[in-house]
Design a protein around this motif. Structure first.
Motif, PDB file in Angstrom:
ATOM      1  N   ALA B  35       0.819  -1.213   0.000  1.00 21.97           N
ATOM      2  CA  ALA B  35       0.000   0.000   0.000  1.00 21.97           C
ATOM      3  C   ALA B  35       0.860   1.274   0.000  1.00 21.97           C
ATOM      4  N   VAL B  38       2.295   1.588  -3.582  1.00 22.11           N
ATOM      5  CA  VAL B  38       1.278   1.965  -4.570  1.00 22.11           C
ATOM      6  C   VAL B  38       0.941   3.448  -4.413  1.00 22.11           C
ATOM      7  N   LYS B  39       0.830   3.894  -3.174  1.00 19.71           N
ATOM      8  CA  LYS B  39       0.484   5.305  -2.936  1.00 19.71           C
ATOM      9  C   LYS B  39       1.623   6.220  -3.418  1.00 19.71           C
ATOM     10  N   GLU B  53      -4.500   8.425  -1.896  1.00 18.84           N
ATOM     11  CA  GLU B  53      -5.018   7.564  -0.829  1.00 18.84           C
ATOM     12  C   GLU B  53      -6.270   6.811  -1.307  1.00 18.84           C
ATOM     13  N   GLU B  54      -7.172   7.556  -1.952  1.00 15.97           N
ATOM     14  CA  GLU B  54      -8.413   6.965  -2.448  1.00 15.97           C
ATOM     15  C   GLU B  54      -8.123   5.859  -3.479  1.00 15.97           C
ATOM     16  N   MET B  56      -5.285   4.248  -3.957  1.00 14.45           N
ATOM     17  CA  MET B  56      -4.550   3.144  -3.326  1.00 14.45           C
ATOM     18  C   MET B  56      -5.540   2.181  -2.671  1.00 14.45           C
ATOM     19  N   GLN B  57      -6.547   2.731  -1.976  1.00 17.71           N
ATOM     20  CA  GLN B  57      -7.530   1.858  -1.320  1.00 17.71           C
ATOM     21  C   GLN B  57      -8.303   1.037  -2.347  1.00 17.71           C
ATOM     22  N   GLU B  58      -8.604   1.654  -3.495  1.00 17.57           N
ATOM     23  CA  GLU B  58      -9.297   0.911  -4.548  1.00 17.57           C
ATOM     24  C   GLU B  58      -8.411  -0.201  -5.111  1.00 17.57           C
ATOM     25  N   MET B  60      -5.935  -1.756  -3.562  1.00 17.93           N
ATOM     26  CA  MET B  60      -5.791  -2.828  -2.581  1.00 17.93           C
ATOM     27  C   MET B  60      -7.066  -3.689  -2.512  1.00 17.93           C
ATOM     28  N   THR B  61      -8.230  -3.046  -2.681  1.00 15.79           N
ATOM     29  CA  THR B  61      -9.491  -3.796  -2.708  1.00 15.79           C
ATOM     30  C   THR B  61      -9.530  -4.722  -3.928  1.00 15.79           C
ATOM     31  N   TRP B  64      -7.573  -7.944  -3.458  1.00 19.86           N
ATOM     32  CA  TRP B  64      -8.329  -8.972  -2.735  1.00 19.86           C
ATOM     33  C   TRP B  64      -9.304  -9.682  -3.678  1.00 19.86           C
ATOM     34  N   ARG B  65     -10.027  -8.878  -4.467  1.00 19.05           N
ATOM     35  CA  ARG B  65     -11.090  -9.457  -5.290  1.00 19.05           C
ATOM     36  C   ARG B  65     -10.569 -10.255  -6.475  1.00 19.05           C
TER      37      ARG B  65
END
Lengths: 215, 182
Positions: B35, B38-39, B53-54, B56-58, B60-61, B64-65
């Protein structure tokens, strides 16, 4: 399939880096759909991106971010397991079908004279991409280039000073190149062509027609 | 006497645990390592702190998927994560669509051959070392090509990175898969 004319390193690297205009990216993605050699080259350039990501420093990320991501994950289902099935008999690979809204039979052609037809596909500005249908035995108007032009054959074949181009082959032409592609006798030659500057036709009539053709 | 077993890449192993067991501890380790990278990649590409930040969170999600789509015989974990981050960058920063090649008619194998996984991992490591050893100006050029918006005509592909071997290895993996799926 025996593809003889491949993408250049510069194009593959720029596609991997994500800096190519959308119109060129569509030709690259369409070619790679048919060409394992260029797919392997792309994945090796992706590995450069991976190595850079690994070593190029870190930004501040809080534990609250991790909690936010875990909450997002809990709220949404996983991606479907099966990749989208290939259409076995399709003329157009998936990325191109996506832009056309269907296969070859679904193209909304416009006549541009001499039996040649074209369909401009909608992409972000900066470069343009279109489908061309050239009757067998017909020459494309003789033209030079102000920028870069990529032409990929989807059906039929053409020949020019650089050789023969059949399904899957891609020709990358630059400013210095003047060439005269001629569609092979027989079936229509269907091409996907991207340019980052309008073509400069050498013959007078096409030059006058150019603004109307939108190429 | 124990025969030393070749080590699976720790990150590839953690991605497998995320995919097979929805393992949140393995994911947390991936998150703590990737993370911040990526950021940083997104900030270097021109994103503000908030947007980075936004995104990066997408990213990382998505990891997972899509963990089930990761193929350790063709990419390292870092490479696979780079492609996800890059696609997010094109969408969020350049506001363009990203046409992607057609999926291969096979997914990653259920049980990838560990020798292939390790060979790919070694090639990736060699590539990373070669990149670290490039003279400053060449390294700078490669970085600008991937993070900045250097146009493709400005990019010198002549950096002498050992892409031939990793390409051959990926090519072999593709051929073997194609053969086995027939």
């Amino acid at each position: 399939m025996s593809i003889k004319h491949h993408l250049t390193d510069a194009l593959i690297m720029a596609y991997s880096a994500g800096s190519l205009p959308e119109a060129f990216s569509l030709v690259v993605a369409t070619h790679i759909s048919l060409c394992d050699e260029c797919r392997a080259r792309l994945e090796s350039y992706d590995a450069v991106g991976g190595a850079l990501l690994e070593e190029t420093g870190v930004a501040d990320v809080s534990d609250a971010s991790l909690d936010a991501v875990l909450a997002r994950i809990a709220g949404t289902p996983d991606e479907p397991r099966q990749p989208v099935a290939r259409m076995k008999d399709a003329v157009f690979p998936a990325p191109l079908r996506d832009y056309v809204g269907g296969d070859l039979d679904d193209v909304k052609w416009k006549r541009v004279g001499g039996g040649v037809r074209q369909a401009v596909l909608k992409t972000a500005s900066g470069a343009r991409v279109r489908l061309l249908s050239i009757p067998g035995g017909t020459a494309m108007p003789d033209h030079g280039h102000r920028g870069t032009e990529m032409t990929m054959v989807l059906k039929g074949a053409f020949r020019d000073e650089e050789g023969r181009f059949g399904r899957g082959d891609v020709e990358v032409a630059n400013e210095d190149m003047e060439h005269t592609p001629v569609a092979e006798e027989g079936e229509d030659c269907i091409c996907l062509a991207a340019t980052d500057a309008p073509l400069r036709f050498n013959a007078l009539i096409p030059r006058i027609a150019q603004p109307f053709l939108g190429i | 006497m124990s025969v030393e077993k070749p080590q699976e890449s720790p990150w590839a192993e953690k991605l497998r645990r995320v995919h097979e067991h929805q393992d949140k501890a393995a994911f947390a380790e991936l998150f703590r390592h990737f993370a911040p990278r990526v950021k940083a990649f997104l900030i270097k590409s021109g994103a503000s702190e908030t947007l980075a930040e936004e995104c990066m969170q997408e990213v990382m999600t998505t990891i997972w998927r899509k963990a089930h789509l990761f193929d350790p015989t063709r990419a390292s974990a870092a490479t696979w994560i780079f492609t996800i981050a890059r696609n997010r960058k094109i969408d969020a920063l350049r506001k363009q669509r990203r046409p992607e090649p057609e999926d291969l008619p096979w997914g990653p194998e259920a049980e990838p051959d560990q020798e292939d996984v390790i060979a790919l991992q070694q090639e990736s490591k060699r590539l990373g070392q070669a990149l670290a050893q490039l003279p400053g100006n060449q390294r700078d050029l490669v970085e600008r090509a991937y993070f900045g918006d250097l146009s493709h005509s400005e990019i010198a592909a002549e950096t002498g990175l050992p892409l031939g071997t990793i390409k051959s290895r990926i090519r072999l993996a593709l051929e073997r898969l194609r053969h086995e799926m027939r």
